[in-house]
Every structure is written in structure tokens, then in C-alpha cells.
Scaffold this motif. Structure first.
Motif, short mmCIF file in Angstrom:
data_model
loop_
_atom_site.label_atom_id
_atom_site.label_comp_id
_atom_site.label_asym_id
_atom_site.label_seq_id
_atom_site.Cartn_x
_atom_site.Cartn_y
_atom_site.Cartn_z
N GLY A 110 0.15 3.97 -2.88
CA GLY A 110 -1.24 4.30 -2.82
C GLY A 110 -1.11 5.62 -1.94
O GLY A 110 -1.64 6.62 -1.93
N HIS B 98 -4.84 -2.98 -8.48
CA HIS B 98 -4.75 -2.36 -7.26
C HIS B 98 -3.92 -1.05 -7.38
O HIS B 98 -4.29 0.08 -6.74
N ALA C 260 -4.77 3.01 -7.57
CA ALA C 260 -4.12 4.16 -6.74
C ALA C 260 -3.35 5.06 -7.19
O ALA C 260 -2.97 6.09 -6.84
N ASP D 29 0.67 -1.13 -0.22
CA ASP D 29 -0.03 0.03 -0.05
C ASP D 29 0.73 1.34 0.06
O ASP D 29 0.18 2.32 -0.02
#
Length: 256
Positions: free
Chosen positions: A200, A226, A230, A197
């Protein structure tokens, strides 16, 4: 780990310099055909773009694929829709070489990235002499003075720097350079831990007009989705392509 990889790459470059002095490599870099326009090739589009990587091994995963003919693999990547090719030229842990880069450059018509642990001008001149259109600069491995000097040299030689970051502070340093192509690597190269992550969290800090590249932690189309959701313009993929059918896998990733 990053310090060891950078030191090893530097030592190997110094050994190559004994056999092929800087002046000779500079001349070869100057005489090489002009670099391709990587920023145009990787510019944001309606669909995600992919930098497909020629990658035999890594410190975190060990051996991945034999790849006896990197050029053939690169041709498959180009046919499969990749926008650029990344060639790992580090020999100790990734089992790559500059010869791989030369062979790939001679075989494809899209931009080629020298992916290595670059810390001195000699390695930049090597990249251009071998036909690289892009060269990787890892912010975490370089002090600000060195980073700035290498970025300027890459630009002066007509190449594009892919400036790789792993934190908000590193991203700020990349933006201070005026970099037009910034990567966010989910893998911390000091600990080799993955943070899927991270991209992001950092992407909103990258201004429009700068191409955003997501790196690492891509094994399936869902991972590409994903990153795309982002804000990634480009995703750099290695392991998933060298361990599967490259054309089929690229098609699945590009369909996201």
C-alpha cells in the motif's frame, strides 16, 4: 538469507551446466514454442487476478505440502480461475525443480512463471527451454548491471519479467528498467519479516500502465481484499492454496 538462497541457486545451476552446457540450453530455448503473453493475461480487470503457486516448502514455514503431481495441482488452479501459475524451481529450501515447471507447462494453457533466485543468463535460458513464459528477477539480489542484462535477455527471449521489489529504492530500479510487471513482496527476503502494508505504501509510486502484483501475507479473502483496496491488479498466492482445497480457496479469493 537472500544471499544464501541466491548463492545456492547459482551453485546448483553451475552443476547443471556441467551436464547440460550453455550452448545446448540456448538451442533448446530458441527451439521452444513461443512464450504466452503474460502481460495480457495479467492485465488489470474489474476483479483481482491471481498467480497461483506450486510451493512445497519455504525457509520461513518449512514443509507446506507434498505435491507429488505439480501438473495436477496446476490444472486445478487453472480450473479454479487462476490467471497464471508460479512454479518454484529452487530445490534446497523450496523443494522444487525444473521438472516441475516442464510438467506444469505441458498441462495448462495459461502463462507459467519460473520462480527462482535467478542471477545468471544460464538460468534464464533454462527457464525458456523448460517452457516458462515469465521469469522472476529479485531486485535486492542483483546489481544494476546484472539486473539490466537479465531483464533484457528475458525480453529478447519473448518472456515477461516479474520484477520483485521490497522498498522504494528497489521500486525505482524496477521502473528504470521499463518493467511492465512489478511485484511488491511483503516478505523481506533478507530477514523474512512480513510487512503487510508495504504494498500500500509503494503502490502509488507505480505508474498506470504497469501491472501491480502483491506478494506474500495472503492467507484469507480479507488479505486479498486488503491488497486489492491498495491498488493490486494481481495477487500471488502460494501457501494458502497448497494447504487448502485449491479450487474452493481460489473461488473465495476471486470473489473479493
Amino acid at each position: 538469507m537472500l544471499a544464501d538462497l541466491t548463492a545456492g541457486a547459482l551453485s546448483d545451476a553451475r552443476q547443471r551446466e556441467i551436464l547440460r552446457p550453455l550452448a545446448q540450453v540456448e538451442a533448446a530455448a530458441t527451439d521452444a514454442p513461443p512464450a504466452l503473453d503474460a502481460l495480457s493475461a495479467l492485465a488489470p480487470a474489474d476483479r483481482v487476478k491471481i498467480i497461483a503457486e506450486v510451493k512445497r516448502a519455504s525457509p520461513s514455514r518449512g514443509d507446506l505440502a507434498d505435491i507429488p503431481d505439480p501438473a495436477q495441482l496446476a490444472v486445478s488452479y487453472e480450473r479454479g480461475g487462476a490467471s497464471a501459475i508460479s512454479v518454484l524451481t529452487e530445490g534446497r529450501k523450496f523443494k522444487g525443480s525444473l521438472d516441475d515447471l516442464v510438467n506444469v507447462r505441458e498441462s495448462v494453457g495459461i502463462p507459467v512463471l519460473r520462480k527462482d533466485f535467478i542471477s545468471i543468463p544460464y538460468q534464464v535460458f533454462e527457464a525458456r527451454a523448460a517452457g516458462a513464459d515469465l521469469a522472476l528477477l529479485i531486485v535486492a539480489a542483483l546489481d544494476t548491471k546484472t539486473l539490466t542484462e537479465l531483464y533484457g535477455l528475458i525480453t529478447d527471449l519473448g518472456m515477461t519479467a516479474l520484477v520483485e521489489t521490497h522498498s522504494a529504492d528497489e521500486l525505482e530500479r524496477a521502473l528504470d528498467l521499463g518493467a511492465g510487471l512489478i511485484g511488491v513482496n511483503a516478505r523481506n527476503l533478507s530477514t523474512f519479516e512480513l510487512d503487510r502494508d508495504l504494498f500500500g505504501r509503494l503502490a502509488p509510486q507505480i505508474p498506470s500502465g504497469v501491472i501491480r502484483v502483491a506478494e506474500s501475507a495472503v492467507l484469507a479473502p480479507a488479505d486479498v481484499a486488503h491488497y486489492r483496496e491498495a491498488g493490486a491488479d494481481v495477487v500471488l498466492i502460494g501457501e494458502a492454496l497448497v494447504t487448502n482445497d485449491p479450487i474452493l480457496t481460489l473461488g473465495e479469493f476471486l470473489a473479493v
